[in-house]
Design a protein around this motif. Structure first.
Motif, mmCIF file in Angstrom:
data_model
loop_
_atom_site.group_PDB
_atom_site.id
_atom_site.type_symbol
_atom_site.label_atom_id
_atom_site.label_comp_id
_atom_site.label_asym_id
_atom_site.label_seq_id
_atom_site.Cartn_x
_atom_site.Cartn_y
_atom_site.Cartn_z
ATOM 1 N N TYR A 112 66.563 6.838 48.255
ATOM 2 C CA TYR A 112 65.270 7.342 49.061
ATOM 3 C C TYR A 112 65.094 5.903 49.396
ATOM 4 C CZ TYR A 112 65.625 12.139 47.102
ATOM 5 O OH TYR A 112 65.714 12.994 46.696
ATOM 6 N N GLY A 113 64.643 6.198 50.703
ATOM 7 C CA GLY A 113 63.532 5.768 51.489
ATOM 8 C C GLY A 113 64.111 3.549 51.520
ATOM 9 N N ARG A 114 63.303 2.865 51.027
ATOM 10 C CA ARG A 114 64.049 1.119 50.786
ATOM 11 C C ARG A 114 65.581 1.494 50.072
ATOM 12 N NH1 ARG A 114 58.842 2.012 50.682
ATOM 13 N NH2 ARG A 114 56.951 0.910 51.601
ATOM 14 N N SER A 115 64.737 2.185 49.058
ATOM 15 C CA SER A 115 66.655 1.770 48.405
ATOM 16 C C SER A 115 67.692 2.110 48.729
ATOM 17 C CB SER A 115 66.225 2.468 46.485
ATOM 18 O OG SER A 115 64.863 1.946 46.494
ATOM 19 N N LEU A 116 67.665 3.291 49.751
ATOM 20 C CA LEU A 116 69.290 3.977 50.898
ATOM 21 C C LEU A 116 69.884 2.386 50.971
ATOM 22 C CD1 LEU A 116 70.390 6.213 51.254
ATOM 23 C CD2 LEU A 116 69.027 6.457 52.928
ATOM 24 N N LEU A 117 71.092 2.760 50.323
ATOM 25 C CA LEU A 117 71.434 1.273 50.832
ATOM 26 C C LEU A 117 72.642 1.747 51.723
ATOM 27 C CD1 LEU A 117 72.216 -0.750 47.192
ATOM 28 C CD2 LEU A 117 70.692 -1.036 49.305
ATOM 29 N N PRO A 118 73.583 0.732 52.822
ATOM 30 C CA PRO A 118 75.058 1.416 53.687
ATOM 31 C C PRO A 118 76.165 1.636 52.636
ATOM 32 C CG PRO A 118 73.560 -0.845 54.342
ATOM 33 C CD PRO A 118 72.677 -0.281 52.573
ATOM 34 N N GLY A 119 75.915 3.186 53.447
ATOM 35 C CA GLY A 119 77.109 3.848 52.883
ATOM 36 C C GLY A 119 76.648 4.638 51.904
ATOM 37 N N GLN A 120 75.828 4.582 51.856
ATOM 38 C CA GLN A 120 75.304 5.464 50.776
ATOM 39 C C GLN A 120 75.170 7.738 50.566
ATOM 40 O OE1 GLN A 120 71.985 4.175 48.518
ATOM 41 N NE2 GLN A 120 73.041 3.322 46.817
ATOM 42 N N THR A 121 75.075 8.465 50.108
ATOM 43 C CA THR A 121 74.886 9.216 50.744
ATOM 44 C C THR A 121 73.216 10.026 50.169
ATOM 45 O OG1 THR A 121 76.768 10.573 50.038
ATOM 46 C CG2 THR A 121 75.222 11.891 49.986
ATOM 47 N N ALA A 122 72.670 9.930 51.068
ATOM 48 C CA ALA A 122 71.328 9.713 50.530
ATOM 49 C C ALA A 122 70.712 11.223 49.943
ATOM 50 C CB ALA A 122 70.299 10.448 52.131
ATOM 51 N N ASN A 123 69.726 11.038 49.059
ATOM 52 C CA ASN A 123 68.993 11.338 48.237
ATOM 53 C C ASN A 123 70.454 12.050 47.318
ATOM 54 O OD1 ASN A 123 67.296 13.151 51.025
ATOM 55 N ND2 ASN A 123 66.876 10.779 50.360
ATOM 56 N N HIS A 124 71.612 11.821 46.662
ATOM 57 C CA HIS A 124 72.452 12.500 46.172
ATOM 58 C C HIS A 124 72.817 11.787 44.610
ATOM 59 C CE1 HIS A 124 75.499 15.277 45.578
ATOM 60 N NE2 HIS A 124 76.485 14.733 44.919
ATOM 61 N N VAL A 125 72.243 13.483 43.192
ATOM 62 C CA VAL A 125 72.271 12.664 42.423
ATOM 63 C C VAL A 125 72.618 14.204 41.957
ATOM 64 C CG1 VAL A 125 71.096 11.032 41.821
ATOM 65 C CG2 VAL A 125 70.482 13.485 41.956
ATOM 66 N N THR A 126 73.064 14.182 40.857
ATOM 67 C CA THR A 126 74.086 15.567 40.531
ATOM 68 C C THR A 126 73.166 15.758 38.530
ATOM 69 O OG1 THR A 126 75.796 14.618 39.513
ATOM 70 C CG2 THR A 126 76.312 15.617 41.773
ATOM 71 N N ASP A 127 72.703 15.129 38.347
ATOM 72 C CA ASP A 127 71.614 15.604 37.547
ATOM 73 C C ASP A 127 70.223 14.416 37.445
ATOM 74 O OD1 ASP A 127 70.936 15.772 34.589
ATOM 75 O OD2 ASP A 127 72.132 14.922 34.300
#
Length: 325
Positions: free
Chosen positions: A87-102
């Motif tokens: 999220y936000g400042r922690s979103l790095l290139p190549g990551q799926t925004a906001n996504h976790v499964t738990d």
């Protein structure tokens, strides 16, 4: 889950909000998409008091609500905000925004932030605050951890149930959970008209400035595995949590579903269903105060000024009654 105690952090740097705001990166290792980080943003009050606030944002969101932070800073609280992984400042290139499964995955950065606030920075009186999806994630963590320095909890329009029909919340949820288990990356199609974001952003119909890459007007994609995790969190909360501190739940007094920019966009919750917030608020703990604020938006601290002033008046009343001493 056993908390890690050895998280690496970067040296504090000037945050994107500008001085005196600072940010530090929490190293959370790697997942299938590569390196994972969270970001702890902070600003100190004028004089040390041993008191602090830790705030957690909602979905498709990040911390930028500096007026809300100022309210706490004026009362002697050092203010911290956590941008969760992806999220936000922690979103790095190549990551799926906001996504976790738990949702329990977030325990790692919440544990780390709490350790820094209470250990390294020596605060023994901490109020936690959260908005929307954060208002689900944070109480679940508090129920698991029951941290000793916890002094109070503020939930701003927490997401406590799934919007829509009873059929969607029952049979639909069973189907969703199976899809989420088998195909967690499958997108769940939904319509987002962007009206809420437009009602907030100063370049459109609002008064607030925020990064549209981190909080896009039309939100981010929702994936089945993430929504499955949310529904499992809803089920756990609705069984009843035991958050060990006074809780204040704030929301608008009504919801609406506008299809064009009109007055309702500005004075109702156009994201969640207020009756659901009312129904489940007392499931958070044994000591809950619920206030419906007329004219408030989904993020109540981003409402128009008259409703915003009511929000802060209610916050002041609750703080003085249950937290300040």
């Amino acid at each position: 889950m056993t908390p890690r105690q050895d998280h690496d952090t970067t040296q504090p740097r000037t945050d994107v909000l500008g001085p005196p705001w600072e940010a530090e990166t929490l190293d959370l290792g790697h997942d299938e998409e590569g390196p994972v980080v969270a970001t702890l943003v902070s600003r100190r009050a004028a004089h040390p008091t041993g008191r602090a606030v830790l705030h957690v944002h909602g979905f498709a969101d990040y911390f930028f609500q500096v007026e809300y932070a100022a309210w706490w800073l004026e009362r002697g609280y050092d203010f911290y905000a956590l941008d969760l992984r992806k999220y936000g400042r922690s979103l790095l290139p190549g990551q799926t925004a906001n996504h976790v499964t738990d949702l329990a995955v977030y325990d790692e950065e919440l544990d780390a932030a709490w350790s820094l606030i209470t250990g390294r920075d020596d605060h023994d009186h901490v109020v936690v605050s959260a908005h929307s999806t954060g208002g689900l994630t944070l109480p679940l963590w508090l129920d698991r951890r029951r941290p000793e320095a916890l002094a109070g909890v503020v939930l701003n329009s927490p997401w406590l149930d799934l919007q829509g029909s009873a059929l969607l919340r029952t049979i639909g949820t069973l189907v969703l959970k199976e899809i989420g288990r088998r195909r967690p990356r499958q997108e769940i199609k939904r319509e987002v008209n962007g009206l809420y974001g437009r009602s907030l952003h100063r370049d459109h119909d609002g008064e607030w400035d925020f990064d549209l890459a981190w909080k896009p007007l039309e939100s981010f994609r929702v994936h089945a595995g993430w929504l499955r995790a949310v529904r499992e969190g809803h089920a756990r909360l609705q069984q009843g949590l035991d958050v060990p501190a006074p809780v204040l739940v704030l929301s608008s007094d009504r919801s609406s579903l506008p299809v064009e920019m009109d007055e309702d966009v500005h004075v109702t919750d156009v994201v969640l269903e207020v009756p659901q917030i009312r129904r489940w608020a007392t499931a958070v703990g044994a000591h809950v105060t619920y206030v419906a604020v007329p004219g408030a938006r989904h993020d109540v601290v981003l409402s128009r000024r008259p409703a915003r002033e009511r929000v802060y008046a209610e916050l002041e009343r609750w703080h003085a009654a249950y937290v300040a001493d």
